[in-house]
Design a protein around this motif. Sequence first.
Motif, PDB file in Angstrom:
ATOM      1  N   VAL A 112      -0.344  -2.509  -5.498  1.00  0.00           N
ATOM      2  CA  VAL A 112      -0.843  -2.114  -6.793  1.00  0.00           C
ATOM      3  C   VAL A 112      -0.187  -2.497  -7.498  1.00  0.00           C
ATOM      4  CG1 VAL A 112      -3.194  -1.858  -6.667  1.00  0.00           C
ATOM      5  CG2 VAL A 112      -1.837  -0.058  -7.792  1.00  0.00           C
ATOM      6  N   HIS A 113       1.626  -2.302  -6.882  1.00  0.00           N
ATOM      7  CA  HIS A 113       2.603  -1.520  -7.393  1.00  0.00           C
ATOM      8  C   HIS A 113       3.140  -3.000  -7.313  1.00  0.00           C
ATOM      9  CE1 HIS A 113       2.286   2.657  -8.071  1.00  0.00           C
ATOM     10  NE2 HIS A 113       1.409   3.000  -7.263  1.00  0.00           N
ATOM     11  N   ALA A 114       2.582  -3.539  -6.289  1.00  0.00           N
ATOM     12  CA  ALA A 114       3.660  -5.231  -6.285  1.00  0.00           C
ATOM     13  C   ALA A 114       3.056  -5.724  -7.074  1.00  0.00           C
ATOM     14  CB  ALA A 114       3.018  -5.913  -4.643  1.00  0.00           C
ATOM     15  N   TRP A 115       3.915  -6.697  -8.338  1.00  0.00           N
ATOM     16  CA  TRP A 115       3.376  -7.236  -9.056  1.00  0.00           C
ATOM     17  C   TRP A 115       3.754  -8.581  -8.844  1.00  0.00           C
ATOM     18  CZ3 TRP A 115       6.201  -3.722 -13.448  1.00  0.00           C
ATOM     19  CH2 TRP A 115       5.972  -2.498 -14.131  1.00  0.00           C
ATOM     20  N   ASP A 116       4.747  -9.136  -7.859  1.00  0.00           N
ATOM     21  CA  ASP A 116       4.613  -9.970  -8.328  1.00  0.00           C
ATOM     22  C   ASP A 116       5.523 -10.757  -7.023  1.00  0.00           C
ATOM     23  OD1 ASP A 116       7.673  -9.733  -7.117  1.00  0.00           O
ATOM     24  OD2 ASP A 116       8.236  -9.731  -9.535  1.00  0.00           O
ATOM     25  N   SER A 117       5.238 -11.726  -6.320  1.00  0.00           N
ATOM     26  CA  SER A 117       5.597 -12.158  -4.494  1.00  0.00           C
ATOM     27  C   SER A 117       6.597 -11.822  -3.852  1.00  0.00           C
ATOM     28  CB  SER A 117       5.859 -13.813  -4.364  1.00  0.00           C
ATOM     29  OG  SER A 117       7.294 -14.308  -5.164  1.00  0.00           O
ATOM     30  N   HIS A 118       8.129 -11.552  -4.701  1.00  0.00           N
ATOM     31  CA  HIS A 118       9.321 -10.810  -4.599  1.00  0.00           C
ATOM     32  C   HIS A 118       8.723  -9.193  -4.077  1.00  0.00           C
ATOM     33  CE1 HIS A 118      11.264 -13.967  -5.696  1.00  0.00           C
ATOM     34  NE2 HIS A 118      11.094 -14.318  -6.768  1.00  0.00           N
ATOM     35  N   ASP A 119       7.740  -8.443  -4.523  1.00  0.00           N
ATOM     36  CA  ASP A 119       7.876  -6.762  -4.523  1.00  0.00           C
ATOM     37  C   ASP A 119       6.399  -6.969  -3.086  1.00  0.00           C
ATOM     38  OD1 ASP A 119       9.129  -5.731  -6.182  1.00  0.00           O
ATOM     39  OD2 ASP A 119       6.861  -6.046  -7.905  1.00  0.00           O
ATOM     40  N   VAL A 120       5.605  -8.093  -2.911  1.00  0.00           N
ATOM     41  CA  VAL A 120       4.716  -8.136  -1.630  1.00  0.00           C
ATOM     42  C   VAL A 120       5.170  -8.365  -0.581  1.00  0.00           C
ATOM     43  CG1 VAL A 120       3.117  -9.798  -0.912  1.00  0.00           C
ATOM     44  CG2 VAL A 120       2.703  -9.244  -3.136  1.00  0.00           C
ATOM     45  N   VAL A 121       6.259  -9.707  -1.031  1.00  0.00           N
ATOM     46  CA  VAL A 121       7.145 -10.051   0.762  1.00  0.00           C
ATOM     47  C   VAL A 121       7.640  -8.423   1.282  1.00  0.00           C
ATOM     48  CG1 VAL A 121       8.509 -11.043   1.542  1.00  0.00           C
ATOM     49  CG2 VAL A 121       6.578 -12.030   0.028  1.00  0.00           C
ATOM     50  N   PHE A 122       8.867  -7.261  -0.011  1.00  0.00           N
ATOM     51  CA  PHE A 122       9.299  -6.262   1.042  1.00  0.00           C
ATOM     52  C   PHE A 122       8.519  -5.237   0.972  1.00  0.00           C
ATOM     53  CE2 PHE A 122      10.757  -2.354  -0.976  1.00  0.00           C
ATOM     54  CZ  PHE A 122      11.278  -2.047  -0.089  1.00  0.00           C
ATOM     55  N   LEU A 123       7.419  -5.606   0.309  1.00  0.00           N
ATOM     56  CA  LEU A 123       6.515  -4.364   0.508  1.00  0.00           C
ATOM     57  C   LEU A 123       5.670  -4.739   1.977  1.00  0.00           C
ATOM     58  CD1 LEU A 123       5.133  -1.067   0.013  1.00  0.00           C
ATOM     59  CD2 LEU A 123       3.589  -2.781  -1.688  1.00  0.00           C
ATOM     60  N   ASP A 124       5.240  -5.588   2.575  1.00  0.00           N
ATOM     61  CA  ASP A 124       4.698  -5.656   3.832  1.00  0.00           C
ATOM     62  C   ASP A 124       5.512  -6.187   4.819  1.00  0.00           C
ATOM     63  OD1 ASP A 124       2.256  -6.347   4.839  1.00  0.00           O
ATOM     64  OD2 ASP A 124       2.769  -7.908   5.248  1.00  0.00           O
ATOM     65  N   ARG A 125       6.851  -6.406   4.437  1.00  0.00           N
ATOM     66  CA  ARG A 125       8.371  -5.562   5.350  1.00  0.00           C
ATOM     67  C   ARG A 125       8.141  -4.257   5.515  1.00  0.00           C
ATOM     68  NH1 ARG A 125      11.458 -11.374   3.495  1.00  0.00           N
ATOM     69  NH2 ARG A 125      10.181 -12.721   4.371  1.00  0.00           N
ATOM     70  N   PHE A 126       8.399  -3.515   4.684  1.00  0.00           N
ATOM     71  CA  PHE A 126       8.458  -1.782   4.355  1.00  0.00           C
ATOM     72  C   PHE A 126       7.472  -1.690   5.273  1.00  0.00           C
ATOM     73  CE2 PHE A 126       8.738   2.010   2.706  1.00  0.00           C
ATOM     74  CZ  PHE A 126       9.365   2.943   2.843  1.00  0.00           C
ATOM     75  N   LEU A 127       6.791  -1.689   5.036  1.00  0.00           N
ATOM     76  CA  LEU A 127       5.600  -1.151   5.852  1.00  0.00           C
ATOM     77  C   LEU A 127       5.266  -0.959   7.680  1.00  0.00           C
ATOM     78  CD1 LEU A 127       2.588  -1.380   3.115  1.00  0.00           C
ATOM     79  CD2 LEU A 127       4.133   0.627   3.922  1.00  0.00           C
ATOM     80  N   ARG A 128       5.999  -2.635   7.425  1.00  0.00           N
ATOM     81  CA  ARG A 128       5.536  -3.093   8.895  1.00  0.00           C
ATOM     82  C   ARG A 128       6.877  -2.447   9.764  1.00  0.00           C
ATOM     83  NH1 ARG A 128       5.231  -8.905   9.640  1.00  0.00           N
ATOM     84  NH2 ARG A 128       5.160  -9.276   7.483  1.00  0.00           N
ATOM     85  N   THR A 129       8.038  -1.993   8.906  1.00  0.00           N
ATOM     86  CA  THR A 129       9.712  -1.801   9.289  1.00  0.00           C
ATOM     87  C   THR A 129       9.466  -0.574   9.375  1.00  0.00           C
ATOM     88  OG1 THR A 129      11.100  -3.136   8.799  1.00  0.00           O
ATOM     89  CG2 THR A 129      11.502  -1.174   9.237  1.00  0.00           C
ATOM     90  N   MET A 130       8.744   0.449   8.874  1.00  0.00           N
ATOM     91  CA  MET A 130       8.229   2.060   8.914  1.00  0.00           C
ATOM     92  C   MET A 130       7.892   2.238  10.208  1.00  0.00           C
ATOM     93  SD  MET A 130       5.743   3.934   6.759  1.00  0.00           S
ATOM     94  CE  MET A 130       4.538   3.250   6.996  1.00  0.00           C
ATOM     95  N   HIS A 131       6.226   1.297  10.577  1.00  0.00           N
ATOM     96  CA  HIS A 131       5.457   1.759  12.148  1.00  0.00           C
ATOM     97  C   HIS A 131       6.462   1.569  12.690  1.00  0.00           C
ATOM     98  CE1 HIS A 131       1.694   2.295   9.254  1.00  0.00           C
ATOM     99  NE2 HIS A 131       1.791   0.791   9.106  1.00  0.00           N
ATOM    100  N   ALA A 132       7.068   0.722  12.662  1.00  0.00           N
ATOM    101  CA  ALA A 132       7.839   0.509  14.130  1.00  0.00           C
ATOM    102  C   ALA A 132       9.411   1.113  14.474  1.00  0.00           C
ATOM    103  CB  ALA A 132       8.760  -0.875  13.971  1.00  0.00           C
ATOM    104  N   LEU A 133       9.093   1.886  13.237  1.00  0.00           N
ATOM    105  CA  LEU A 133      10.719   2.518  13.427  1.00  0.00           C
ATOM    106  C   LEU A 133       9.669   4.118  13.847  1.00  0.00           C
ATOM    107  CD1 LEU A 133      13.133   4.378  13.453  1.00  0.00           C
ATOM    108  CD2 LEU A 133      12.626   4.586  10.917  1.00  0.00           C
TER     109      LEU A 133
END
Length: 298
Positions: free
Chosen positions: A86-107
Motif C-alpha cells: 500500500v506504500h507503493a504509490w506508483d510504478s517506480h515504487d512498485v518496481v523498487f519495492l519488489d526488487r528490494f524484497l527479493r534482494t533481502m530474501h537473496a541476501l
Amino acid sequence: MPLTSVVDYLNSSLQQLHPQARLRDLSQLSFDHGRLSAQIAGFQLQPYQVPVATLVEPPERIIGRSGQFRLTGVNGRHARPESIYVHAWDSHDVVFLDRFLRTMHALFHISQEHSPEELLVLPVHLRHVSALSERHGQVFEGLLSQLGLSPRQVVLRLQGRALQDDPHVQQAAQSFITCGYRLAAVLNSGPHNDPATIRWPVLRNSGISWISPDQALLQHWQEQDGFDLWRDAAKVHGIGLWLTGIDSAATPPRSALAAEDILEGDRFLVAANGQRLDPGHSDRDMPGNAARSLSTYR
C-alpha cells in the motif's frame, strides 16, 4: 567479506537503480547484532525461510527454501506482509519495492550458507510485472550475481490466472525463462480453476514448471480427492505440482502425495534444521563465492 559491508553495498546499488522511486529514501537493509532485517516507511521486516522438500529416499529431502518475512507496523503490531505494497504509490515504487524484497530474501539466503543446489523461491508481484514493458528479470539477475547466485538457483512465482489471460504477463514469463529462472504459477480457488478450464498450453508455452494451488484450492482438492486429477492433467503438459502450507502430516495425507510433487511448509522444519543456521541470525562473513562475485562489481 563481512555482511555489514555487503548490506551497505546493496543499499547503495538499490538507491542508484531506482532514482525516481519515493520509497528508496524510506527503505534500508540492516545487519545488526548478527541479524538481517529491513525497514520500509516505518515498518520493520524480518526475513525467514520455509523449507521446500520432496518425498524421495531418504523420506524427506530438502531441495530449497521459500523466502518469507514478518511485518511489524509502527505501532508494534504484526501486519500481513502483502500490506506493505500500500506504500507503493506508483510504478517506480512498485518496481523498487519488489526488487528490494527479493534482494533481502537473496541476501538472507546466502547468509544461511545453504547448499548451492538448494533453490530460492520468491514471488513476483503482479504490479511489478505490469509496471515494466520489457527486460523482466534482468536487473534482479545483476543483483543476484553480486551475491554469488544465478537465476538458475531461483524459482519465481507468478499469478496463474493473469498468466493465462494477459499476453504481457506471458511475455514477462518468457523473459524470466530466457534469463534462466524457473517458474511456478499460483492458482487461486474458484470456478475458473478446474482442470478442464485451465489453459495448459499457455502455461507450458510460458515456461511454467509447476502449478501451485493457494490454501483454499488445496483444501478443495483434499475434500474432493482431487490430487490425482490435477496431477494427471498437469503431467500431460509436462507440468508438476508444488504444494504449499504443508504444516502437518495430515495436511494433506501422505497417501495423496506423489514422489515427484514439490512440498513446502513447516512440516519439514525438522529435516531442514540439520541443513541451516538459526533462522534470521548469522554472525559469519559472507560465503566466499558471493564475496568474490561482489568484489568484481566494485
